[in-house]
Design a protein around this motif. Structure first.
Motif, PDB file in Angstrom:
ATOM      1  N   TYR A  12       0.858  -1.183   0.000  1.00  0.00           N
ATOM      2  CA  TYR A  12       0.000   0.000   0.000  1.00  0.00           C
ATOM      3  C   TYR A  12       0.889   1.226   0.000  1.00  0.00           C
ATOM      4  CZ  TYR A  12      -3.299   3.519   1.640  1.00  0.00           C
ATOM      5  OH  TYR A  12      -4.075   4.638   1.752  1.00  0.00           O
ATOM      6  N   GLN A  13       0.615   2.170  -0.900  1.00  0.00           N
ATOM      7  CA  GLN A  13       1.395   3.402  -0.927  1.00  0.00           C
ATOM      8  C   GLN A  13       0.511   4.526  -1.446  1.00  0.00           C
ATOM      9  OE1 GLN A  13       5.023   3.226  -3.124  1.00  0.00           O
ATOM     10  NE2 GLN A  13       5.544   5.330  -2.715  1.00  0.00           N
ATOM     11  N   THR A  14       0.442   5.610  -0.672  1.00  0.00           N
ATOM     12  CA  THR A  14      -0.270   6.804  -1.097  1.00  0.00           C
ATOM     13  C   THR A  14       0.203   7.986  -0.270  1.00  0.00           C
ATOM     14  OG1 THR A  14      -2.433   7.815  -1.468  1.00  0.00           O
ATOM     15  CG2 THR A  14      -2.231   6.393   0.436  1.00  0.00           C
ATOM     16  N   ASP A  15       0.433   9.091  -0.905  1.00  0.00           N
ATOM     17  CA  ASP A  15       0.812  10.345  -0.236  1.00  0.00           C
ATOM     18  C   ASP A  15       1.915  10.166   0.805  1.00  0.00           C
ATOM     19  OD1 ASP A  15      -1.115  11.667  -1.729  1.00  0.00           O
ATOM     20  OD2 ASP A  15      -2.663  11.319  -0.212  1.00  0.00           O
ATOM     21  N   GLY A  16       2.949   9.430   0.469  1.00  0.00           N
ATOM     22  CA  GLY A  16       4.071   9.248   1.378  1.00  0.00           C
ATOM     23  C   GLY A  16       3.869   8.194   2.446  1.00  0.00           C
ATOM     24  N   VAL A  17       2.694   7.564   2.510  1.00  0.00           N
ATOM     25  CA  VAL A  17       2.441   6.491   3.477  1.00  0.00           C
ATOM     26  C   VAL A  17       2.693   5.164   2.783  1.00  0.00           C
ATOM     27  CG1 VAL A  17       0.709   5.355   4.897  1.00  0.00           C
ATOM     28  CG2 VAL A  17       0.723   7.847   4.712  1.00  0.00           C
ATOM     29  N   ARG A  18       3.615   4.385   3.346  1.00  0.00           N
ATOM     30  CA  ARG A  18       3.925   3.068   2.783  1.00  0.00           C
ATOM     31  C   ARG A  18       3.675   2.018   3.842  1.00  0.00           C
ATOM     32  NH1 ARG A  18       8.834   3.357  -1.293  1.00  0.00           N
ATOM     33  NH2 ARG A  18       8.921   1.179  -0.733  1.00  0.00           N
ATOM     34  N   THR A  28     -12.123  -6.923   0.033  1.00  0.00           N
ATOM     35  CA  THR A  28     -12.241  -5.638   0.726  1.00  0.00           C
ATOM     36  C   THR A  28     -11.102  -5.480   1.731  1.00  0.00           C
ATOM     37  OG1 THR A  28     -13.690  -6.586   2.412  1.00  0.00           O
ATOM     38  CG2 THR A  28     -14.747  -5.569   0.502  1.00  0.00           C
ATOM     39  N   PRO A  29     -10.517  -4.281   1.813  1.00  0.00           N
ATOM     40  CA  PRO A  29      -9.447  -4.054   2.794  1.00  0.00           C
ATOM     41  C   PRO A  29      -9.992  -4.132   4.223  1.00  0.00           C
ATOM     42  CG  PRO A  29      -9.517  -2.304   1.145  1.00  0.00           C
ATOM     43  CD  PRO A  29     -10.735  -3.126   0.951  1.00  0.00           C
ATOM     44  N   GLN A  30      -9.232  -4.785   5.108  1.00  0.00           N
ATOM     45  CA  GLN A  30      -9.613  -4.907   6.513  1.00  0.00           C
ATOM     46  C   GLN A  30      -8.715  -4.081   7.422  1.00  0.00           C
ATOM     47  OE1 GLN A  30     -12.419  -6.717   7.634  1.00  0.00           O
ATOM     48  NE2 GLN A  30     -12.717  -6.486   5.442  1.00  0.00           N
ATOM     49  N   PHE A  31      -7.401  -4.116   7.143  1.00  0.00           N
ATOM     50  CA  PHE A  31      -6.424  -3.416   7.971  1.00  0.00           C
ATOM     51  C   PHE A  31      -5.362  -2.783   7.092  1.00  0.00           C
ATOM     52  CE2 PHE A  31      -7.653  -7.214  10.465  1.00  0.00           C
ATOM     53  CZ  PHE A  31      -8.275  -6.586  11.527  1.00  0.00           C
ATOM     54  N   LEU A  32      -4.848  -1.649   7.547  1.00  0.00           N
ATOM     55  CA  LEU A  32      -3.665  -1.034   6.973  1.00  0.00           C
ATOM     56  C   LEU A  32      -2.618  -1.053   8.074  1.00  0.00           C
ATOM     57  CD1 LEU A  32      -2.059   0.640   4.895  1.00  0.00           C
ATOM     58  CD2 LEU A  32      -3.120   2.679   5.889  1.00  0.00           C
ATOM     59  N   VAL A  33      -1.426  -1.556   7.774  1.00  0.00           N
ATOM     60  CA  VAL A  33      -0.349  -1.649   8.760  1.00  0.00           C
ATOM     61  C   VAL A  33       0.807  -0.791   8.281  1.00  0.00           C
ATOM     62  CG1 VAL A  33       1.195  -3.186  10.019  1.00  0.00           C
ATOM     63  CG2 VAL A  33      -1.056  -4.006   9.311  1.00  0.00           C
ATOM     64  N   THR A  34       1.273   0.109   9.165  1.00  0.00           N
ATOM     65  CA  THR A  34       2.392   0.981   8.835  1.00  0.00           C
ATOM     66  C   THR A  34       3.396   0.981   9.983  1.00  0.00           C
ATOM     67  OG1 THR A  34       1.240   2.895   9.750  1.00  0.00           O
ATOM     68  CG2 THR A  34       1.014   2.513   7.378  1.00  0.00           C
ATOM     69  N   VAL A  35       4.627   1.348   9.668  1.00  0.00           N
ATOM     70  CA  VAL A  35       5.688   1.519  10.656  1.00  0.00           C
ATOM     71  C   VAL A  35       6.278   2.893  10.421  1.00  0.00           C
ATOM     72  CG1 VAL A  35       7.944   0.707  11.442  1.00  0.00           C
ATOM     73  CG2 VAL A  35       6.217  -0.943  10.761  1.00  0.00           C
ATOM     74  N   ASP A  36       6.456   3.669  11.483  1.00  0.00           N
ATOM     75  CA  ASP A  36       7.028   5.005  11.371  1.00  0.00           C
ATOM     76  C   ASP A  36       8.539   4.892  11.438  1.00  0.00           C
ATOM     77  OD1 ASP A  36       7.636   7.655  11.354  1.00  0.00           O
ATOM     78  OD2 ASP A  36       6.925   8.049  13.388  1.00  0.00           O
ATOM     79  N   PHE A  37       9.184   4.930  10.282  1.00  0.00           N
ATOM     80  CA  PHE A  37      10.642   4.803  10.249  1.00  0.00           C
ATOM     81  C   PHE A  37      11.342   6.098  10.598  1.00  0.00           C
ATOM     82  CE2 PHE A  37       9.446   1.123   7.775  1.00  0.00           C
ATOM     83  CZ  PHE A  37      10.255   0.169   8.344  1.00  0.00           C
ATOM     84  N   GLY A  38      10.618   7.218  10.627  1.00  0.00           N
ATOM     85  CA  GLY A  38      11.235   8.483  10.995  1.00  0.00           C
ATOM     86  C   GLY A  38      11.634   8.523  12.458  1.00  0.00           C
ATOM     87  N   SER A  39      10.938   7.746  13.304  1.00  0.00           N
ATOM     88  CA  SER A  39      11.229   7.784  14.734  1.00  0.00           C
ATOM     89  C   SER A  39      12.061   6.598  15.202  1.00  0.00           C
ATOM     90  CB  SER A  39       9.917   7.807  15.523  1.00  0.00           C
ATOM     91  OG  SER A  39       9.203   6.613  15.298  1.00  0.00           O
TER      92      SER A  39
END
Length: 185
Positions: A12-18, A28-39
Motif C-alpha cells: 500500500y502506498q499513497t501520499d508518502g504512506v507506505r 475488501t481491505p480490513q487493515f492497513l499496517v504501517t511503521v514510522d521509520f522516521g522515529s
C-alpha cells in the motif's frame, strides 16, 4: 487445520504512506499496517529499512500502527524491549472492543487469545526461507487451528498476526544469542 484461503496481503502506498493492506476473501481491505521509520533507527547496515513495504512483515519486532478500515489507528508493540525471552515478543492489539494477544510458545508455534481465551493455534510451515521471511506475498507461511468459533474480526486478526506482525514462534534466548553472534560477522 487451515491456511486461511482467500485472505491476502498487498503493498500500500499513497501520499508518502507506505505499508501493507490485509484483504478479506471478498477483496475488501480490513487493515492497513504501517511503521514510522522516521522515529526509529534502521537495523544493522539498514537491512530492515522499509522492509514492511518490501517483504510485507513488520521488521525486527518494531512497533507498528494497525488501522482497521472503519476504525481508529491502534499501536501494536512487543510486550518488552528485551529480545531474549519469547514472552517479550507477545503483542497486544485492542480492536472492536476486544483485547487480542499474540503469544509465542516455541520456535515454530504461537497462539492468539481473545479476551484471555485461546481462539487459534498457529504453526509456521516448512516452506519459509531464511530468517522466517516468506518468499512472496501469496504464501502466508502458517497454518491455523480453530479452537473456538471465529467471527470476521477474529479471522482477520489471526491472519494479520500470522502474516504481517510476525511468523508463529520465536527463538529462545540461546537461539537469539547465536543469531546475533552470527550476524555480526
Amino acid at each position: 487445520m487451515t491456511t486461511m484461503p482467500g485472505w491476502t496481503v498487498r503493498r500500500y502506498q499513497t501520499d508518502g504512506v507506505r505499508g501493507v493492506e490485509v484483504l478479506a476473501p471478498d477483496g475488501t481491505p480490513q487493515f492497513l499496517v504501517t511503521v514510522d521509520f522516521g522515529s526509529t533507527a534502521p537495523g544493522k547496515l539498514g537491512k530492515f529499512f522499509d522492509s514492511l513495504f518490501r517483504d510485507g512483515r513488520v521488521p525486527g519486532d518494531r512497533p507498528c500502527i494497525v488501522t482497521p478500515v472503519d476504525g481508529v489507528p491502534v499501536e501494536c508493540a512487543p510486550l518488552k524491549k528485551s529480545p531474549f525471552r519469547r514472552r517479550s515478543h507477545t503483542r497486544t492489539l485492542y480492536l472492536a472492543g476486544r483485547e487480542y494477544r499474540y503469544v509465542h510458545r516455541t520456535d515454530r508455534r504461537a497462539m492468539v487469545l481473545r479476551d484471555g481465551e485461546v481462539i487459534a493455534r498457529l504453526h509456521r510451515t516448512w516452506q519459509w526461507g531464511r530468517f522466517s521471511r516468506r518468499g512472496t506475498f501469496d504464501d502466508p507461511g502458517f497454518t491455523a487451528t480453530t479452537v473456538s468459533p471465529w467471527d470476521r474480526v477474529d479471522e482477520g486478526v489471526v491472519f494479520l498476526y500470522g502474516t504481517v506482525i510476525g511468523p508463529p514462534g520465536r527463538e529462545g534466548a540461546i537461539g537469539y544469542f547465536g543469531q546475533e553472534l552470527g550476524s555480526g560477522f
